[in-house]
Structure formats: structure tokens, C-alpha cells
Design a protein around this motif. Structure first.
Motif, short mmCIF file in Angstrom:
data_model
loop_
_atom_site.label_atom_id
_atom_site.label_comp_id
_atom_site.label_asym_id
_atom_site.label_seq_id
_atom_site.Cartn_x
_atom_site.Cartn_y
_atom_site.Cartn_z
N ALA A 245 0.85 -1.19 0.00
CA ALA A 245 0.00 0.00 0.00
C ALA A 245 0.89 1.24 0.00
CB ALA A 245 -0.89 0.00 1.24
N ILE A 246 0.36 2.32 -0.55
CA ILE A 246 1.07 3.61 -0.51
C ILE A 246 0.09 4.63 0.09
CG2 ILE A 246 2.51 5.24 -1.77
CD1 ILE A 246 2.63 3.22 -4.07
N PRO A 247 -0.20 4.50 1.39
CA PRO A 247 -1.22 5.35 2.01
C PRO A 247 -0.85 6.81 2.10
CG PRO A 247 -0.09 4.05 3.67
CD PRO A 247 0.40 3.56 2.32
N GLU A 248 0.44 7.13 1.96
CA GLU A 248 0.85 8.53 2.08
C GLU A 248 0.51 9.36 0.85
OE1 GLU A 248 4.66 6.32 0.80
OE2 GLU A 248 2.96 5.91 2.08
N LEU A 249 0.16 8.71 -0.26
CA LEU A 249 -0.22 9.48 -1.44
C LEU A 249 -1.61 10.09 -1.25
CD1 LEU A 249 0.97 7.32 -4.48
CD2 LEU A 249 2.10 9.27 -3.41
N THR A 250 -1.72 11.35 -1.57
CA THR A 250 -3.01 12.02 -1.49
C THR A 250 -3.88 11.59 -2.67
OG1 THR A 250 -2.33 13.90 -2.83
CG2 THR A 250 -1.90 14.04 -0.44
N GLU A 251 -5.14 11.94 -2.63
CA GLU A 251 -6.03 11.64 -3.76
C GLU A 251 -5.56 12.35 -5.02
OE1 GLU A 251 -9.62 12.80 -1.83
OE2 GLU A 251 -9.86 10.84 -0.88
N VAL A 252 -5.02 13.54 -4.86
CA VAL A 252 -4.48 14.28 -6.01
C VAL A 252 -3.26 13.55 -6.57
CG1 VAL A 252 -3.40 16.44 -6.74
CG2 VAL A 252 -5.40 16.50 -5.24
N ASP A 253 -2.36 13.09 -5.69
CA ASP A 253 -1.18 12.34 -6.14
C ASP A 253 -1.60 11.08 -6.92
OD1 ASP A 253 0.68 14.06 -4.92
OD2 ASP A 253 0.72 12.87 -3.07
N ILE A 254 -2.62 10.39 -6.43
CA ILE A 254 -3.10 9.18 -7.09
C ILE A 254 -3.67 9.53 -8.47
CG2 ILE A 254 -4.81 7.30 -7.00
CD1 ILE A 254 -4.36 7.31 -3.92
N ALA A 255 -4.42 10.62 -8.55
CA ALA A 255 -4.94 11.05 -9.86
C ALA A 255 -3.79 11.40 -10.80
CB ALA A 255 -5.88 12.25 -9.69
N TYR A 256 -2.77 12.06 -10.28
CA TYR A 256 -1.60 12.40 -11.10
C TYR A 256 -0.92 11.14 -11.63
CZ TYR A 256 -1.44 17.29 -9.39
OH TYR A 256 -1.70 18.61 -9.10
N VAL A 257 -0.59 10.22 -10.73
CA VAL A 257 0.19 9.06 -11.16
C VAL A 257 -0.62 8.15 -12.09
CG1 VAL A 257 -0.24 7.45 -9.23
CG2 VAL A 257 1.96 7.42 -10.43
N LEU A 258 -1.91 8.03 -11.83
CA LEU A 258 -2.72 7.21 -12.74
C LEU A 258 -2.92 7.90 -14.08
CD1 LEU A 258 -5.30 5.59 -10.31
CD2 LEU A 258 -3.44 4.48 -11.57
N SER A 259 -2.97 9.20 -14.09
CA SER A 259 -3.02 9.92 -15.37
C SER A 259 -1.75 9.65 -16.16
CB SER A 259 -3.21 11.42 -15.15
OG SER A 259 -4.48 11.69 -14.62
N TYR A 260 -0.63 9.73 -15.48
CA TYR A 260 0.65 9.47 -16.14
C TYR A 260 0.71 8.06 -16.70
CZ TYR A 260 5.65 8.60 -16.71
OH TYR A 260 6.87 8.25 -17.21
N VAL A 261 0.37 7.07 -15.88
CA VAL A 261 0.45 5.67 -16.30
C VAL A 261 -0.51 5.38 -17.45
CG1 VAL A 261 -0.06 3.29 -15.56
CG2 VAL A 261 1.35 4.79 -14.12
N THR A 262 -1.76 5.80 -17.30
CA THR A 262 -2.75 5.43 -18.32
C THR A 262 -2.57 6.19 -19.63
OG1 THR A 262 -4.38 6.95 -17.38
CG2 THR A 262 -4.48 4.65 -16.65
N VAL A 263 -2.13 7.44 -19.56
CA VAL A 263 -1.91 8.21 -20.79
C VAL A 263 -0.58 7.82 -21.44
CG1 VAL A 263 -1.50 10.55 -21.69
CG2 VAL A 263 -3.38 10.14 -20.10
N ARG A 264 0.47 7.76 -20.65
CA ARG A 264 1.81 7.49 -21.22
C ARG A 264 2.00 6.04 -21.63
NH1 ARG A 264 7.46 7.89 -19.48
NH2 ARG A 264 8.58 7.66 -21.44
N PHE A 265 1.60 5.11 -20.76
CA PHE A 265 1.84 3.69 -21.02
C PHE A 265 0.63 2.99 -21.62
CE2 PHE A 265 4.61 4.09 -17.01
CZ PHE A 265 5.69 4.57 -17.73
N GLY A 266 -0.57 3.48 -21.33
CA GLY A 266 -1.78 2.77 -21.75
C GLY A 266 -2.55 3.43 -22.87
N ASN A 267 -2.02 4.52 -23.42
CA ASN A 267 -2.65 5.21 -24.55
C ASN A 267 -4.07 5.72 -24.26
OD1 ASN A 267 -0.36 4.78 -26.22
ND2 ASN A 267 -1.08 2.69 -26.56
N ALA A 268 -4.37 5.99 -22.99
CA ALA A 268 -5.69 6.55 -22.66
C ALA A 268 -5.79 7.96 -23.22
CB ALA A 268 -5.90 6.57 -21.15
#
Length: 114
Positions: free
Chosen positions: A71-94
Motif C-alpha cells: 500500500a502507498i497510504p501517504e499518497l493524497t487523492e491528487v497524487d493518485i490522480a496524477y500518477v494514474l493519469s501518467y500511467v494510463t496516458v503514457r503507457f496505456g494510450n488513454a
């Protein structure tokens, strides 16, 4: 896109060590983050995986991975939105980023999601 730029910083700090600089994963230990079908089909559960970790096996790109993800509980909801945006757009072509509201909804207990 600010979310993707900020997400790259979060990814490098918290995810890259196991999932690789290009999201390629680590052999049979840690899954790649480059399967657009997995990312799309599991979009609603990805924030929970980051916040609470994962103890179950998952299948990504036809391969099963059973190492626990911490788990990475120290990440805020904003951090999670940031990192998932990065992963899905950059690696997943979202085509769209994760919104903070989407992350908040995903993190709510099932009894509160209505």
C-alpha cells in the motif's frame, strides 16, 4: 498536461523501482503497466490498489503475477490522480486523465458509493 507531468514525478518516486522506467514491469515478479486493456478494464479499482495495496494474484497481458504490492497510504487523492493519469496516458494510450473526483469515488467504502 499538468496531471501527466506531476504524475511522472510521483511515478519515479513510488512506482518506477518495481514497474520500470517505461512501465515494463520486472520479469515475472511485478506486472507491466503497459497493457491498455488491463488499465481500461480495471480503471475504477486502480486507485484502491495504489492506496491499499494488492495481495491477490492478477493477470496482465496473459501472465499471472502473485507478488504483493505494498500500500502507498501517504499518497493524497491528487497524487493518485496524477500518477494514474501518467500511467494510463503514457503507457496505456488513454485519451483522458484521472480526475480527483474519480479517485475519491473509487476510494470510498462500498457502502458510501451511492
Amino acid at each position: 498536461m499538468q496531471y501527466v507531468t506531476n504524475g511522472e514525478k510521483v511515478y519515479r518516486t513510488h512506482c518506477q523501482n518495481c514497474h520500470g522506467a517505461q512501465g515494463e514491469g520486472l520479469g515475472k515478479l511485478y506486472p507491466p503497466l503497459t497493457d491498455p486493456n488491463y488499465l481500461h478494464d480495471n480503471r475504477a479499482s486502480l486507485p484502491r490498489i495504489i492506496r491499499f495495496g494488492l495481495k491477490d494474484s492478477i493477470t496482465v497481458s496473459g501472465h499471472t503475477y502473485s507478488e504483493n504490492m505494498p500500500a502507498i497510504p501517504e499518497l493524497t487523492e491528487v497524487d493518485i490522480a496524477y500518477v494514474l493519469s501518467y500511467v494510463t496516458v503514457r503507457f496505456g494510450n488513454a485519451k483522458s486523465k484521472y480526475e480527483v473526483e474519480e479517485v475519491q469515488k473509487s476510494l470510498k467504502p462500498a457502502t458510501e458509493k451511492k
